[in-house]
Design an enzyme around this catalytic site. Structure first.
Site, PDB file in Angstrom:
ATOM      1  N   HIS A  83      40.285   4.857 -21.284  1.00 34.06           N
ATOM      2  CA  HIS A  83      40.903   3.835 -22.141  1.00 34.06           C
ATOM      3  C   HIS A  83      42.403   3.720 -21.920  1.00 34.06           C
ATOM      4  O   HIS A  83      42.968   2.644 -22.077  1.00 34.06           O
ATOM      5  CB  HIS A  83      40.578   4.098 -23.626  1.00 34.06           C
ATOM      6  CG  HIS A  83      41.306   5.249 -24.247  1.00 34.06           C
ATOM      7  ND1 HIS A  83      40.916   6.564 -24.086  1.00 34.06           N
ATOM      8  CD2 HIS A  83      42.419   5.281 -25.025  1.00 34.06           C
ATOM      9  CE1 HIS A  83      41.749   7.350 -24.759  1.00 34.06           C
ATOM     10  NE2 HIS A  83      42.668   6.595 -25.327  1.00 34.06           N
ATOM     11  N   ASP A  84      43.057   4.809 -21.558  1.00 33.18           N
ATOM     12  CA  ASP A  84      44.523   4.762 -21.413  1.00 33.18           C
ATOM     13  C   ASP A  84      44.978   4.765 -19.957  1.00 33.18           C
ATOM     14  O   ASP A  84      46.136   5.058 -19.681  1.00 33.18           O
ATOM     15  CB  ASP A  84      45.156   5.954 -22.152  1.00 33.18           C
ATOM     16  CG  ASP A  84      45.487   5.611 -23.595  1.00 33.18           C
ATOM     17  OD1 ASP A  84      45.483   4.405 -23.943  1.00 33.18           O
ATOM     18  OD2 ASP A  84      45.752   6.534 -24.380  1.00 33.18           O
ATOM     19  N   LYS A 116      48.254   3.185 -18.936  1.00 32.58           N
ATOM     20  CA  LYS A 116      49.562   3.811 -19.197  1.00 32.58           C
ATOM     21  C   LYS A 116      50.184   4.371 -17.929  1.00 32.58           C
ATOM     22  O   LYS A 116      51.373   4.662 -17.895  1.00 32.58           O
ATOM     23  CB  LYS A 116      49.394   4.955 -20.207  1.00 32.58           C
ATOM     24  CG  LYS A 116      49.191   4.501 -21.628  1.00 32.58           C
ATOM     25  CD  LYS A 116      49.137   5.718 -22.538  1.00 32.58           C
ATOM     26  CE  LYS A 116      49.009   5.287 -23.986  1.00 32.58           C
ATOM     27  NZ  LYS A 116      48.885   6.456 -24.879  1.00 32.58           N
ATOM     28  N   HIS A 162      49.248  -2.169 -21.945  1.00 28.72           N
ATOM     29  CA  HIS A 162      48.469  -1.137 -21.231  1.00 28.72           C
ATOM     30  C   HIS A 162      46.949  -1.351 -21.299  1.00 28.72           C
ATOM     31  O   HIS A 162      46.267  -1.027 -20.322  1.00 28.72           O
ATOM     32  CB  HIS A 162      48.885   0.282 -21.647  1.00 28.72           C
ATOM     33  CG  HIS A 162      48.302   0.779 -22.917  1.00 28.72           C
ATOM     34  ND1 HIS A 162      48.881   0.579 -24.137  1.00 28.72           N
ATOM     35  CD2 HIS A 162      47.163   1.489 -23.160  1.00 28.72           C
ATOM     36  CE1 HIS A 162      48.141   1.140 -25.073  1.00 28.72           C
ATOM     37  NE2 HIS A 162      47.085   1.698 -24.512  1.00 28.72           N
ATOM     38  N   HIS A 182      40.504  -1.557 -26.676  1.00 28.24           N
ATOM     39  CA  HIS A 182      40.564  -0.334 -27.481  1.00 28.24           C
ATOM     40  C   HIS A 182      41.667  -0.330 -28.532  1.00 28.24           C
ATOM     41  O   HIS A 182      41.692   0.548 -29.394  1.00 28.24           O
ATOM     42  CB  HIS A 182      40.617   0.918 -26.583  1.00 28.24           C
ATOM     43  CG  HIS A 182      41.953   1.240 -25.990  1.00 28.24           C
ATOM     44  ND1 HIS A 182      42.386   0.730 -24.786  1.00 28.24           N
ATOM     45  CD2 HIS A 182      42.959   2.039 -26.420  1.00 28.24           C
ATOM     46  CE1 HIS A 182      43.582   1.205 -24.507  1.00 28.24           C
ATOM     47  NE2 HIS A 182      43.963   1.986 -25.489  1.00 28.24           N
ATOM     48  N   HIS A 183      42.575  -1.317 -28.508  1.00 28.78           N
ATOM     49  CA  HIS A 183      43.571  -1.423 -29.589  1.00 28.78           C
ATOM     50  C   HIS A 183      43.317  -2.639 -30.478  1.00 28.78           C
ATOM     51  O   HIS A 183      44.193  -3.029 -31.262  1.00 28.78           O
ATOM     52  CB  HIS A 183      44.989  -1.478 -29.016  1.00 28.78           C
ATOM     53  CG  HIS A 183      45.522  -0.122 -28.660  1.00 28.78           C
ATOM     54  ND1 HIS A 183      45.838   0.835 -29.599  1.00 28.78           N
ATOM     55  CD2 HIS A 183      45.750   0.453 -27.449  1.00 28.78           C
ATOM     56  CE1 HIS A 183      46.258   1.925 -28.985  1.00 28.78           C
ATOM     57  NE2 HIS A 183      46.213   1.726 -27.675  1.00 28.78           N
ATOM     58  N   ASP A 186      40.532   7.810 -30.910  1.00 31.30           N
ATOM     59  CA  ASP A 186      41.908   7.694 -30.431  1.00 31.30           C
ATOM     60  C   ASP A 186      42.886   7.910 -31.595  1.00 31.30           C
ATOM     61  O   ASP A 186      43.846   8.677 -31.492  1.00 31.30           O
ATOM     62  CB  ASP A 186      42.087   6.294 -29.816  1.00 31.30           C
ATOM     63  CG  ASP A 186      43.359   6.166 -29.010  1.00 31.30           C
ATOM     64  OD1 ASP A 186      43.932   7.198 -28.605  1.00 31.30           O
ATOM     65  OD2 ASP A 186      43.787   5.019 -28.767  1.00 31.30           O
TER      66      ASP A 186
HETATM   67 FE   LIG Z   1      45.886   3.152 -25.821  1.00 31.75          FE
END
Ligand SMILES: [Fe+2]
Length: 263
Positions: A84-85, A88, A114, A139-140, A168
């Site tokens: 998911h990240d 970044k 991101h 995811h955000h 998260d």
């Molecule tokens: Fe994130």
């Protein structure tokens, strides 16, 4: 000659089945190795993010199992949690994530890119894992539509992303970060309770806050923060603790009879 024909057909069929089995096994190994390589890339670039995504995957799997997801759906949740990240790691964001303790409005806008940057990185895998790109991109997002990047609302947010957002947030609260101290398990529960119906899917929030799920999450959190305890639990085969994500993803060696699961 007539007696020989069925035997030849049988042998040919067995050969075909064997070849198909070998082909499928190799494809599964390649898939697992690809995922493992991506995870190694995250670790190599940013060990903190590598540890974060593993903890998030553990918590997300507990919630997914409690929601009654089948094995295939759980693997989807696991993939979205693990990657998911990944956005970044983009060159445009690494300085912000590594050096800024308080974000300027411009940096905040950059950080908010991101999820889509991650989805872009993972796009080539969409033909094999259609949920991955969409789940990472979302995811955000928040249940009430106030999230980012697309302001998706309610069940328009992919299930994988809705599950991962609990994990998260829980990890963001309970684990120390460069710019914030770790807060208590109770503080995380309160935050999730307060976010029910606004940030979080209300049905999943009830499930997350149920006694058996909280007990497993708390156990997983303590295990994640204690490496010795983690390996002891694994040796005992503790079924109530969180699944060991790294173990799941490690590809089987050729000819091994290990119990590793493949995606
Ligand atoms: Fe994130």
């Amino acid at each position: 000659m007539r007696e020989i024909v069925p035997i030849s057909v049988g042998a040919a069929a067995s050969g075909l089945i064997l070849r198909e089995h070998t082909r499928r096994t190799r494809a599964e190994r390649l898939s697992a190795a690809t995922m493992e390589t991506l995870l190694n890339t995250i670790d190599a670039n940013d060990a903190d993010t590598g540890a974060h995504v593993r903890r998030v995957a553990s918590y997300a799997l507990i919630l997914g199992e409690a929601a009654g997801l089948d094995e295939r759906a759980l693997h989807s949740v696991e993939r979205v949690a693990l990657f998911h990240d990944i956005g970044k790691l983009h060159g445009a964001l690494t300085d912000i994530f590594h050096e800024s303790s308080t974000l300027t409005p411009e940096e905040r806008r950059a950080v908010m890119t991101h999820p889509l940057r991650g989805a872009e990185v993972l796009a080539p895998l969409s033909a094999f894992y259609p949920e991955l790109e969409k789940g990472v991109a979302a995811h955000h997002e928040r249940w009430d539509g106030s999230g980012y990047p697309r302001c998706l609302k309610g069940r328009r947010i992919p299930l994988e992303a809705r599950i991962v957002s609990f994990a998260d947030s829980f990890d963001a609260i309970t684990h120390r970060r460069r710019y914030s101290h770790a807060r208590s398990f109770k503080a995380a529960i309160n935050a999730i309770s307060e976010g029910k119906g606004t940030q979080f899917d209300p049905d999943l929030a009830d499930l997350f806050l149920s006694r058996p799920v909280l007990a497993r999450i708390e156990r997983a959190m303590r295990r994640a923060h204690s490496p010795q305890k983690k390996s002891a639990n694994r040796r005992r085969g503790d079924k109530n603790s969180a699944p060991d994500v790294t173990f799941r993803w490690r590809p089987r060696s050729l000819g091994s009879q290990s119990r590793d699961r493949q995606p």
